[in-house]
Design an enzyme around this catalytic site. Structure first.
Site, mmCIF file in Angstrom:
data_model
loop_
_atom_site.group_PDB
_atom_site.id
_atom_site.type_symbol
_atom_site.label_atom_id
_atom_site.label_comp_id
_atom_site.label_asym_id
_atom_site.label_seq_id
_atom_site.Cartn_x
_atom_site.Cartn_y
_atom_site.Cartn_z
ATOM 1 N N LYS A 53 21.886 58.212 44.019
ATOM 2 C CA LYS A 53 22.084 56.788 43.692
ATOM 3 C C LYS A 53 23.528 56.361 44.007
ATOM 4 C CE LYS A 53 18.455 56.887 40.206
ATOM 5 N NZ LYS A 53 18.078 57.052 38.793
ATOM 6 N N GLN A 97 21.257 57.483 33.280
ATOM 7 C CA GLN A 97 20.169 58.343 33.740
ATOM 8 C C GLN A 97 19.385 58.920 32.554
ATOM 9 O OE1 GLN A 97 19.247 58.657 36.896
ATOM 10 N NE2 GLN A 97 17.652 60.160 36.507
ATOM 11 N N ASP A 120 18.523 48.679 35.965
ATOM 12 C CA ASP A 120 17.310 49.492 35.810
ATOM 13 C C ASP A 120 16.141 48.632 35.313
ATOM 14 O OD1 ASP A 120 16.982 52.201 36.386
ATOM 15 O OD2 ASP A 120 18.213 52.851 34.697
HETATM 16 N N1 GUN Z 1 15.064 58.977 35.179
HETATM 17 C C1 GUN Z 1 14.002 59.053 36.007
HETATM 18 N N2 GUN Z 1 13.824 57.870 36.639
HETATM 19 C C2 GUN Z 1 14.797 57.040 36.209
HETATM 20 C C3 GUN Z 1 15.157 55.693 36.509
HETATM 21 O O1 GUN Z 1 14.527 54.994 37.295
HETATM 22 N N3 GUN Z 1 16.237 55.212 35.847
HETATM 23 C C4 GUN Z 1 16.936 55.955 34.951
HETATM 24 N N4 GUN Z 1 17.961 55.376 34.349
HETATM 25 N N5 GUN Z 1 16.639 57.197 34.650
HETATM 26 C C5 GUN Z 1 15.577 57.739 35.278
#
Ligand code: GUN
Length: 294
Positions: A53, A97, A120
């Protein structure tokens, strides 16, 4: 004839190129879009995701802040980090995350993020805006990415039966809410199936568009799919594979080899939904930055 593959990598590349162009325009106006990616602990899978990311943000010309906190970080410490990011003018998007260590309540942390920086789309304000069809919030990246995949693959959704397997807050619930909205990329009749659904196959066989986010390897088999259906596989499951060097391989929630003989279009795993999630995160972040100029 085997199903046409929906190429998530190619579609994500196109989205990311559009995002980079928007980021360039913002930089020319003196605003560099900034994304903070926060990870608590050292889960290897989360480390791979957060690095990807942060790298994608840099590639799009954004400012990227990668925050790694120790596994024993207290909830109070994480909340004060969120507070600091909420008021940091260089940061337009904040991503915490998941999953978080047991001592931290994810709902409390999500509620602390300024909804205008919640790229998100997990904050209740953004979930609510999405549900009522308000377009000034942020939509959770995986369901938003699936909608783009359908659109870019030429799938006409209005009037179709869309069946979603899975009801998580991150994928299943927002996916169902999006596909029932009153717009040309939705207007579906939506059914949501989950572990308590009786006779799953009777529902999946009625699906023109089948979106599978069950979190269980290969649970959707060819006999469960209507001929000509569009199948979207959100699953990423690691299973044993004696033929691969690592001894494991990644498979979806759909039994790809059999279902591709029945479906008209299908997403592969990997290379389908996964790349779209990061592309939509970039798209949400550049939009968060654009919104500060309005
Ligand atoms: N963990 C797995 N997928 C995601 C996501 O799309 N966003 C976040 N913040 N954590 C995750």
């Amino acid at each position: 004839m085997p199903a046409e593959l929906i190429d998530g990598r190619a579609i994500a590349k196109k989205v990311r190129a559009e995002v980079a162009e928007r980021a360039r325009k913002l930089v020319a106006r003196g605003v560099r879009p900034g994304l903070a990616v926060v990870m608590v602990g050292d889960d290897p899978a989360s480390a791979v995701y957060t690095t990807a990311k942060a790298k994608a943000a840099e590639e799009a010309g954004m400012y990227s802040l990668n925050v790694r906190l120790p596994a024993d970080t207290s909830q109070a410490d994480l909340l004060s980090r969120v507070d600091a990011l909420n008021t940091d003018p260089k940061i337009h998007g904040i991503l915490i995350q998941m999953p978080l260590p047991a001592q931290i309540d994810p709902d409390t942390v999500i509620r602390r993020i300024n909804p205008a920086k919640d790229v998100d789309g997990f904050h209740p304000v953004n979930v609510g805006k999405m549900l009522i069809g308000e377009r000034d919030g942020f939509i959770s990246c995986t369901p938003a990415g699936i909608q783009v995949l359908l659109k870019e693959s030429g799938v006409k959704t209005p009037g179709k039966n869309c069946v979603v397997i899975g009801r998580s807050n991150i994928v299943g619930k927002p996916m169902a809410a999006l596909m029932m909205q009153n717009n040309e990329n939705a207007n579906c009749t939506v059914t949501v199936c989950h572990r308590h659904t009786a006779d799953l196959k009777s529902h999946t066989r009625a699906a023109d568009i089948l979106i599978v986010a069950a979190g269980r390897a290969r649970i959707v088999t060819a006999d469960m799919v209507k001929p000509g259906a569009v199948v979207i596989d959100v699953g990423t499951n690691r299973v044993a594979d004696a033929r691969s060097k690592s001894g494991t391989k990644l498979v979806g929630d759909v039994d790809f080899e059999s279902v591709r003989e029945v479906a008209s279009k299908i997403t592969p795993v990997p290379g389908g939904v996964g790349p779209m999630t990061i592309a939509m995160l970039m798209s949400n972040t550049v939009r968060a930055a654009e919104m500060t100029l309005r």
